[in-house]
Every structure is written in structure tokens, then in C-alpha cells.
Write an enzyme that holds these catalytic residues in place. Structure first.
Site, PDB file in Angstrom:
ATOM      1  N   ASP A 100       0.822  -1.206   0.000  1.00  0.00           N
ATOM      2  CA  ASP A 100       0.000   0.000   0.000  1.00  0.00           C
ATOM      3  C   ASP A 100       0.858   1.258   0.000  1.00  0.00           C
ATOM      4  OD1 ASP A 100      -2.831   0.682   0.049  1.00  0.00           O
ATOM      5  OD2 ASP A 100      -3.049  -0.952   1.476  1.00  0.00           O
ATOM      6  N   ASP A 204      -3.744   4.105  -2.180  1.00  0.00           N
ATOM      7  CA  ASP A 204      -4.920   4.383  -1.376  1.00  0.00           C
ATOM      8  C   ASP A 204      -5.518   5.727  -1.768  1.00  0.00           C
ATOM      9  OD1 ASP A 204      -6.569   3.693   1.019  1.00  0.00           O
ATOM     10  OD2 ASP A 204      -5.679   5.535   1.811  1.00  0.00           O
ATOM     11  N   GLU A 266      -6.907   2.890  -6.099  1.00  0.00           N
ATOM     12  CA  GLU A 266      -8.235   2.818  -5.501  1.00  0.00           C
ATOM     13  C   GLU A 266      -8.969   4.086  -5.920  1.00  0.00           C
ATOM     14  OE1 GLU A 266     -10.431   2.636  -1.135  1.00  0.00           O
ATOM     15  OE2 GLU A 266      -8.630   3.827  -1.418  1.00  0.00           O
ATOM     16  N   HIS A 327     -11.109  -4.969   2.307  1.00  0.00           N
ATOM     17  CA  HIS A 327     -11.220  -4.739   3.746  1.00  0.00           C
ATOM     18  C   HIS A 327     -12.171  -3.601   4.098  1.00  0.00           C
ATOM     19  CE1 HIS A 327      -8.317  -1.866   2.264  1.00  0.00           C
ATOM     20  NE2 HIS A 327      -8.402  -1.187   3.391  1.00  0.00           N
ATOM     21  N   ASP A 328     -12.779  -2.967   3.110  1.00  0.00           N
ATOM     22  CA  ASP A 328     -13.672  -1.836   3.362  1.00  0.00           C
ATOM     23  C   ASP A 328     -15.141  -2.154   3.096  1.00  0.00           C
ATOM     24  OD1 ASP A 328     -11.725   0.022   4.154  1.00  0.00           O
ATOM     25  OD2 ASP A 328     -11.283   0.585   2.089  1.00  0.00           O
TER      26      ASP A 328
END
Length: 525
Positions: A100, A204, A266, A327-328
Site C-alpha cells: 500500500d 490508497d 483505488e 477490507h472496506d
């Protein structure tokens, strides 16, 4: 696949949520050595690359996405030697490693921000972030009406009266990307990890960073429609500002110095033309496509989502990038109705996703058929749950993975407790329980990934559609001949002609596709 294609052209990435994958030291939190100890499993599963969530130094207000030092490992997860060992062994097994990159914000514990708090308004230290005077007679009103993606105002006031911007938690102050120091620092971070052998980055909030001049008020309906999604009808000044493309061009220039490395963004942008801009030749290599995540289990809706996603990728000249979870967001089993129905639908969608041309991202645990976990309020740790309410929390999809045994912690840790509690009913879903069960979800994923990697039917980037009964679709990979049929109706349907390679559930009478299922067939061109 052409030999000239980059390694990521049709790769299957596996997202490791580091806290929840495997714990090596008994503290109940996953770590880098835990990941290394399970690389054999990932090789057996058949993935091509990993995406590791943040493992950098952090006070963990947002579980590592609030970074205090982006060029070091937090002791919770290990150290640089553990990271180097993980990368080396992954490469020995033929698995790429991506990590990330979090360029929109830092932690309040970052040395830059602690310096900014002790500096004067207008100082160079504050110019690294977005500090503003407030409105009202005494500056008591935030500088604009922006809200945080986690709920509540996007501004926090400091003791001298100024306010700082944070599009996420107050512990995550936004950086000022008009400041050359910020650019230079990100380049240092990228080169630090690239020099250590990483193969790329997941960026991110890649549609964030740049802010519009003057920071105009937002239409609050944009936040109501989905706090991270730049709505097609309601522009959101917090995200997708044109200035973000200069930042991605800088990122690409760094990556171009390191052959065979890549970046995926993302990007919660639903306007196709604006999304395609991130994929220009001097910007990102890939952009996450979230349309499948946002689409309910309906064949017509899924077909539309697939067609629109392929059109963006083809227009940009890059592979499409598919995912069903991360994970969101809620896990697929729960999104599709939970229970047996949710599992059937999740298995079907796994075959749909893996049949499509392009790149696929799997989220750890989806190959086990895990569902969201209902956690007691006292166990919740997500900052979004604190500000936007427990219903908005993401902890339920982040519970540690079950590896073996009959009761928690299922081999995740040698300790007695895990950072989020594990449900005892996962005993039937452990890796150990599923490996030898040919009907398990894990076995389905392993077989699907093997076919995808080795069978010639998966060749080519073009997709064509068959006529299909109501509530169904059938798509065909034009070059290789793979057919994927999906049945979201309430009745069994006849499969198209062809040799059956794999089905998400047993077929009826050998050729009938049951409801809530999918199958792969092959018919030569």
C-alpha cells in the site's frame, strides 16, 4: 497471453489484510512473519501476487492507514529484516509482492504534523498540510462544509484557532499536494521500497490528494450517495480534482525507473470518461473496478457492470481490474443474502469474476467462503464505527482467518485472544477442513485458479454475449472459447453447448444449471 504482456496483464492478486492473516508471535495480531509462514498456502492456492495492507509505523488509529513513518515497519508487524525475508521467499515461490501507498494523508504522530502543531500559522511546517482560518466572528466555524468520509466534519481545530483538513479520521490530516516537499517525500518513500524489491503499489484514495482552489463548499448529497463515490450526477469537490493527474504522472515517472513494476489505484469514480483519465499511458497501470462490488446479484445488472467496465479498460488500452471484496466492504457471502444462499451466490460470482479478461483481486478469506461477523459493540475498533455508527464499521469483514482446529483462534495465533473475536461456527470453514473436501469453496477457488492459469480457453481480451433466458447470461472469451454461464433466476436452465470445465455447484441431470450458480464450458472457435 503475448510474451510482450507485462506480468500483471492477467494476474490474480491476493489482498493480505496484515492484521488478520496469520500471527507468528502470539499477540493476536497478524504480522509479516506470519504471512511468510503461510506462503506455501498461497502458492498452493495459485495466486500470482500479493497486496499487503499497511505495515508501517503507526499509532493505529485507522489500523495502519494513519502512517507516522512510511519508511519503516511498525514493531507490531515485525521489522525491515522480516519484510525483506518475506519478499525474498515470495519471489522464490514465483509470487510478486505489492504494498500500500498512502499519499493523501499522514498520522497526527508523523514528525511533520507534530512540527506543524508547534509552528505558527503560515509557517513552512503548516504548509505541508491544509491549515485554514475558520469562519465566523472568532473563527469558530470550519472553513467550509466538507464532511469526513468517516462521518462528521472534515475539519479539526487546533489550540491557536486554525483548522486542519482531514477527509478521513481526525488522526489522518490531509497533505498539501501543492507543496513540493510533499512530492519529494512520496518519491523517497517509493524508491525506498522499490529498492527493497517490491513489485508495485496499491495507491490508497488515488482519486484524492488534489484539492480545488479555494476549497468551495460541497453539495452534501454527494456524501449521502456514498462518501467515497464521486456521484455521476453530483460532483464532489473532495475527490477527483483535475490536479490529481499531475501527482499520478510523478508516480509513474518513478515507477518507470524500475522495470516490471506497477501501480493500481483505488479510485471510487463512477464517471467512465473521468475514470479512464487515470489510465492514460503516463499515469496508472491499473484502476480498481468497483462496479461488481456495487452490483446486486442479478444477471442483467452484472452484464451491464461488466460491459461498462470492459469499455473503460479497452478505451484506455489497459486490462480491466476486477474485485468482489476488500477490507472496506461487506464480504460477498453476506452481501448476497447470507447463509446457504449467500455462499452459493458468492461461489457463482467467483467463477464469473475469474472468467473475465484482465486482472483479479481476491480478498483474504473469500476463498474460504467467510461471511461478515456480527461483533459486540465493545469489540469494534474501526474509527468509522465511532463516527458514523456501528452499522458503518468495517470490523465484520476483517476478522482473522481460520486455519485449523475446532475452536477459536483456529491456528491464527498461539495466543488465547485475537484482535477481533472469531466465531466458533467457523470450525467447518478452516483451511484445514476445506483442503481435502473437493466440494469446498477453497477447492473451487483452487481449481478455478488452476484452469485460469493453464487452460487455453482463457486466451484473449474480447468478450461476446450469447442470448440467454431471463435472469441469466452467458459470455464467451472470443479467442480461447471459454463460456461462463450465470443463473440468477429461480429455476434451472439449460447450459449452452460445450464441454463443462467447472461449476459452482453440481449440475442437474448433467446439463442443467441450478439457480444461484455459474459454470464454465469450452467450445473451440
Amino acid at each position: 497471453m503475448s510474451t510482450a504482456s507485462p506480468w500483471w496483464h492477467d494476474a490474480v492478486f491476493y489482498q493480505v489484510y496484515v492484521r488478520s492473516f496469520a500471527d507468528s508471535d502470539g499477540d493476536g495480531v497478524g504480522d509479516l512473519e506470519g504471512i511468510r509462514s503461510r506462503l506455501g498456502y498461497l502458492e498452493l492456492l495459485g495466486v500470482d501476487a500479493l497486496w499487503l495492507t499497511p505495515f508501517y509505523r503507526s499509532p493505529m488509529a485507522d489500523h495502519g492507514y494513519d502512517i507516522a513513518d512510511a519508511r519503516d515497519v511498525d514493531p507490531l508487524f515485525g521489522d525491515l529484516a522480516a519484510f525483506d525475508a518475506l519478499v525474498a521467499e515470495a519471489h522464490e515461490r514465483g509470487i510478486k509482492v505489492t504494498i500500500d501507498l498512502v499519499p493523501n494523508h499522514t498520522s497526527v504522530r508523523h514528525e511533520w504534523f507534530t512540527a506543524a502543531l508547534t509552528a505558527l500559522p503560515g509557517s513552512p511546517e503548516r504548509e505541508r498540510y491544509i491549515f485554514r482560518e475558520g469562519l465566523g466572528l472568532a473563527g469558530e466555524i470550519p472553513p467550509n462544509n466538507w464532511v469526513s468520509a468517516f462521518g462528521g466534519p472534515a475539519w479539526t481545530r487546533v489550540p491557536d484557532g486554525q483548522w486542519y483538513l482531514h477527509l478521513f479520521a481526525p488522526e489522518q490530516p490531509d497533505l498539501n499536494w501543492t507543496n513540493p516537499e510533499v512530492h519529494a517525500d512520496l518519491e523517497r518513500t517509493m524508491r525506498f521500497w522499490l529498492d527493497r524489491g517490491v513489485d508495485g503499489f496499491r495507491i490508497d484514495v488515488a482519486h484524492g490528494m488534489a484539492k480545488p482552489p479555494g476549497l468551495p463548499d460541497m453539495d452534501l448529497r454527494a456524501a449521502e450517495a456514498g462518501s467515497l463515490i464521486s456521484g455521476e450526477q453530483i460532483p464532489d469537490p473532495r475527490f477527483d480534482n483535475d490536479g490529481v493527474h499531475d501527482i499520478h504522472q510523478m508516480i509513474r515517472k518513478v515507477l518507470d525507473d524500475y522495470p516490471d513494476t506497477m501501480a493500481v489505484g483505488e479510485i471510487w469514480v463512477t464517471d467512465e470518461q473521468r475514470l479512464a483519465r487515470y489510465l492514460r499511458p503516463d499515469e496508472l497501470h491499473l484502476a480498481f473496478n468497483f462496479r461488481l462490488v456495487l452490483t446486486h446479484f442479478d444477471a442483467d445488472a452484472m452484464r451491464t457492470a461488466i460491459e461498462r467496465s470492459l469499455a473503460v479498460a479497452q478505451a484506455a488500452g489497459v486490462p480491466a481490474t476486477w474485485t468482489l471484496g476488500n477490507h472496506d466492504v461487506w464480504r460477498q457471502v453476506s452481501r448476497y443474502g447470507g447463509g446457504e444462499q449467500g455462499v452459493r451466490r458468492a461461489r457463482a460470482m467467483a467463477l464469473v469474476e475469474l472468467a473475465l479478461p484482465g486482472v483479479v483481486y481476491l480478498y483474504n478469506g473469500e476463498e474460504l467462503g467467510l461471511d461478515n461477523v456480527e461483533l459486540p459493540e465493545e469489540a469494534l475498533t474501526d474509527p468509522r464505527a465511532r463516527t458514523a455508527g456501528a452499522h458503518s464499521g468495517r470490523d465484520g469483514c476483517r476478522v482473522p482467518l481460520p486455519w485449523e482446529g475446532q475452536e477459536p483462534p483456529f491456528g491464527f495465533t498461539e495466543g488465547e485472544r485475537t484482535w477481533l473475536p472469531m466465531p466458533p461456527e467457523w470450525a467447518e470453514l478452516t483451511v484445514e477442513a476445506q483442503l481435502e473436501d473437493t466440494d469446498s469453496t477453497l477447492s473451487l477457488y483452487r481449481r478455478a485458479l488452476e484452469l485460469r492459469a493453464k487452460h487455453p480457453a482463457f486466451a484473449g481480451d474480447e468478450v461476446e454475449w450469447y442470448g440467454a433466458p431471463a435472469g441469466c447470461f452467458a459470455l464467451r472469451r472470443h479467442a480461447g472459447g471459454l463460456i461462463c454461464a450465470l443463473n440468477t433466476s429461480a429455476a434451472p436452465v439449460d447450459l449452452p453447448p460445450g464441454e463443462v470445465l467447472l461449476s459452482s455447484v453440481p449440475l442437474l441431470e448433467g446439463r442443467l444449471l441450478p439457480p444461484d450458480s455459474a459454470a464454465w464450458l469450452v467450445r473451440p472457435s
